[in-house]
Design a protein around this motif. Structure first.
Motif, PDB file in Angstrom:
ATOM      1  N   GLY A  49       0.806  -1.218   0.000  1.00 36.86           N
ATOM      2  CA  GLY A  49       0.000   0.000   0.000  1.00 36.86           C
ATOM      3  C   GLY A  49       0.834   1.260   0.000  1.00 36.86           C
ATOM      4  O   GLY A  49       0.461   2.272  -0.604  1.00 36.86           O
ATOM      5  N   ASP A  82      -0.387  -6.191 -10.498  1.00 36.80           N
ATOM      6  CA  ASP A  82       0.652  -6.892  -9.744  1.00 36.80           C
ATOM      7  C   ASP A  82       1.747  -7.383 -10.680  1.00 36.80           C
ATOM      8  O   ASP A  82       1.475  -7.763 -11.833  1.00 36.80           O
ATOM      9  CB  ASP A  82       0.054  -8.063  -8.976  1.00 36.80           C
ATOM     10  N   LYS A  88     -12.592  -3.049 -10.718  1.00 31.82           N
ATOM     11  CA  LYS A  88     -11.775  -4.187 -10.312  1.00 31.82           C
ATOM     12  C   LYS A  88     -11.790  -5.256 -11.402  1.00 31.82           C
ATOM     13  O   LYS A  88     -12.812  -5.471 -12.056  1.00 31.82           O
ATOM     14  CB  LYS A  88     -12.329  -4.827  -9.033  1.00 31.82           C
ATOM     15  N   THR A 114      -9.209 -14.351   0.380  1.00 36.65           N
ATOM     16  CA  THR A 114     -10.481 -13.765  -0.054  1.00 36.65           C
ATOM     17  C   THR A 114     -11.653 -14.564   0.496  1.00 36.65           C
ATOM     18  O   THR A 114     -12.595 -14.001   1.078  1.00 36.65           O
ATOM     19  CB  THR A 114     -10.550 -13.730  -1.594  1.00 36.65           C
ATOM     20  N   LEU A 128     -10.008  -8.593  -3.298  1.00 37.20           N
ATOM     21  CA  LEU A 128      -8.616  -8.364  -2.918  1.00 37.20           C
ATOM     22  C   LEU A 128      -7.664  -8.383  -4.111  1.00 37.20           C
ATOM     23  O   LEU A 128      -6.454  -8.264  -3.931  1.00 37.20           O
ATOM     24  CB  LEU A 128      -8.152  -9.416  -1.903  1.00 37.20           C
ATOM     25  N   GLY A 185      -5.261  -7.561  -7.159  1.00 35.27           N
ATOM     26  CA  GLY A 185      -4.330  -6.445  -7.305  1.00 35.27           C
ATOM     27  C   GLY A 185      -4.434  -5.690  -8.603  1.00 35.27           C
ATOM     28  O   GLY A 185      -3.656  -4.767  -8.853  1.00 35.27           O
ATOM     29  N   GLU A 186      -5.402  -6.049  -9.453  1.00 30.78           N
ATOM     30  CA  GLU A 186      -5.577  -5.377 -10.738  1.00 30.78           C
ATOM     31  C   GLU A 186      -6.858  -4.548 -10.696  1.00 30.78           C
ATOM     32  O   GLU A 186      -7.959  -5.098 -10.658  1.00 30.78           O
ATOM     33  CB  GLU A 186      -5.642  -6.398 -11.876  1.00 30.78           C
ATOM     34  N   TYR A 187      -6.709  -3.244 -10.689  1.00 26.33           N
ATOM     35  CA  TYR A 187      -7.861  -2.354 -10.688  1.00 26.33           C
ATOM     36  C   TYR A 187      -7.442  -0.998 -11.236  1.00 26.33           C
ATOM     37  O   TYR A 187      -6.271  -0.611 -11.177  1.00 26.33           O
ATOM     38  CB  TYR A 187      -8.479  -2.216  -9.296  1.00 26.33           C
ATOM     39  N   TYR A 219      -0.929  -5.092   3.355  1.00 27.07           N
ATOM     40  CA  TYR A 219      -1.819  -5.996   2.624  1.00 27.07           C
ATOM     41  C   TYR A 219      -3.281  -5.566   2.662  1.00 27.07           C
ATOM     42  O   TYR A 219      -4.081  -6.025   1.845  1.00 27.07           O
ATOM     43  CB  TYR A 219      -1.717  -7.408   3.205  1.00 27.07           C
ATOM     44  N   GLU A 269      -6.083  -3.175  -0.592  1.00 26.91           N
ATOM     45  CA  GLU A 269      -7.169  -3.434  -1.544  1.00 26.91           C
ATOM     46  C   GLU A 269      -8.529  -3.363  -0.874  1.00 26.91           C
ATOM     47  O   GLU A 269      -9.470  -2.748  -1.394  1.00 26.91           O
ATOM     48  CB  GLU A 269      -6.977  -4.784  -2.240  1.00 26.91           C
ATOM     49  N   LEU A 328     -11.395  -0.297  -1.496  1.00 28.85           N
ATOM     50  CA  LEU A 328     -12.722  -0.669  -1.978  1.00 28.85           C
ATOM     51  C   LEU A 328     -13.808  -0.174  -1.032  1.00 28.85           C
ATOM     52  O   LEU A 328     -14.807   0.419  -1.466  1.00 28.85           O
ATOM     53  CB  LEU A 328     -12.799  -2.190  -2.130  1.00 28.85           C
TER      54      LEU A 328
END
Length: 316
Positions: free
Chosen positions: A110, A129, A157, A175, A197, A199-201, A217, A220, A224
């Motif tokens: 983060g 990621d 997301k 998750t 959760l 990592g691609e958004y 961690y 995410e 959101l």
């Protein structure tokens, strides 16, 4: 499931194929919206180069006009050749500690994402990621697409299958065991997200700069939940990009991830008494089980809009 979420699933869940690249380039040409792709990386020499190569080939050099304007790898202190490989593949590489040196960097994903706002300029910021294998550029174009074609959408997301070895759909253990129960119980409006959760958004900068960033961690889940409270469910969306293959963590690393995610959720549920920010795990040694206690990520960075250097850059 709430009726509101059922309606959202029908209206705000898409496939990457719903928006072909030609359509996105037309919108890019019409609106002039700039796009930055950020890869946070720590010891990802084996995979980061291929990801950079595919993005450059398909979304920067291949199209008539670039879909992606900036491709930046933020190296958070790799001990391998991550930075060298990423630069050779065509990314701009920035070390985490070079960004906002006035504030000493903390360890965590983060932290890197937060600092990346000061290292990039795009109106849309897309996080990917750096440990993905068999990478497809639809991971980028798919989640950027709704932001280029629908002005009401602010946060997208990626959703995908996550196999664990040969077992389909068994990835994403944190998750299923932690994040999904937390969201369903406390933020049921977010129950429709397949990969909360992930990592691609992709997010509009105008939203990201208003959000706090958990340094570890929990980032995410924190982004959101805070996006929901800031812009509402209808401004959020998800896009199916297929299958995500990546390096899986061992069980103890997953335990530390789970603790940080729970702590992030707990902080958002109550600003009063906080849970003990430590996690003890056990490993068998020659004389029996040995306890190891780890700190749980507790720091959060404030919204970037309030940082002097960021505000000064916008004025300039």
């Amino acid at each position: 499931m709430l009726e509101e979420v059922e309606r959202w699933l029908a209206a705000r869940s898409w496939s990457a194929a719903d928006r072909p690249l030609d359509q996105l380039l037309d919108r890019k040409r019409a609106t002039g919206t700039t796009v930055s792709v950020v890869l946070p990386a720590l010891d990802e020499e084996a995979t980061v180069g291929r990801i950079v190569e595919v993005i450059r080939r398909d979304l920067i050099e291949g199209p008539a006009i670039p879909l992606v304007d900036e491709l930046v790898v933020i190296d958070s202190g790799s001990s391998d050749g991550t930075a060298k490989v990423a630069a050779a593949a065509g990314a701009r590489v920035v070390h985490r500690d070079e960004v906002l040196p006035r504030i000493p960097a903390l360890p965590g994903k983060g932290e890197v994402l937060w600092r990346s706002l000061l290292a990039t300029t795009g109106e849309v910021v897309c996080f990917v990621d750096a440990d993905l294998r068999d990478f497809d550029s639809a991971f980028v174009s798919g989640i950027v697409g709704p932001l280029l074609t629908d002005p009401q959408v602010q946060f997208v997301k990626a959703m995908y299958d996550r196999p664990l070895g040969d077992a389909p759909g068994q990835g994403g253990r944190v998750t299923e065991l932690v994040a999904r129960p937390l969201l369903n119980l406390h933020w049921p409006q977010l129950a429709g997200f397949v990969q909360p959760l992930g990592g691609e958004y992709a997010v509009r900068r105008s939203l990201l700069e208003r959000l706090p960033f958990p340094v570890g961690y929990g980032v995410e889940l924190g982004l959101l939940v805070d996006a929901l409270h800031t812009v509402g469910l209808d401004a959020l969306a998800q896009v199916d990009v297929g299958v995500r293959l990546h390096r899986h963590q061992d069980g103890q690393a997953l335990g530390r991830m789970a603790a940080a995610i729970y702590r992030t959720a707990q902080l958002r549920l109550s600003r009063g008494h906080l849970v003990r920010p430590e996690l003890t795990q056990f490993e068998r040694g020659p004389d029996g089980f040995v306890p190891h206690t780890y700190p749980v990520d507790t720091e959060e960075r404030p919204p970037m809009a309030g940082i002097e250097e960021y505000a000064g850059r916008r004025v300039a």
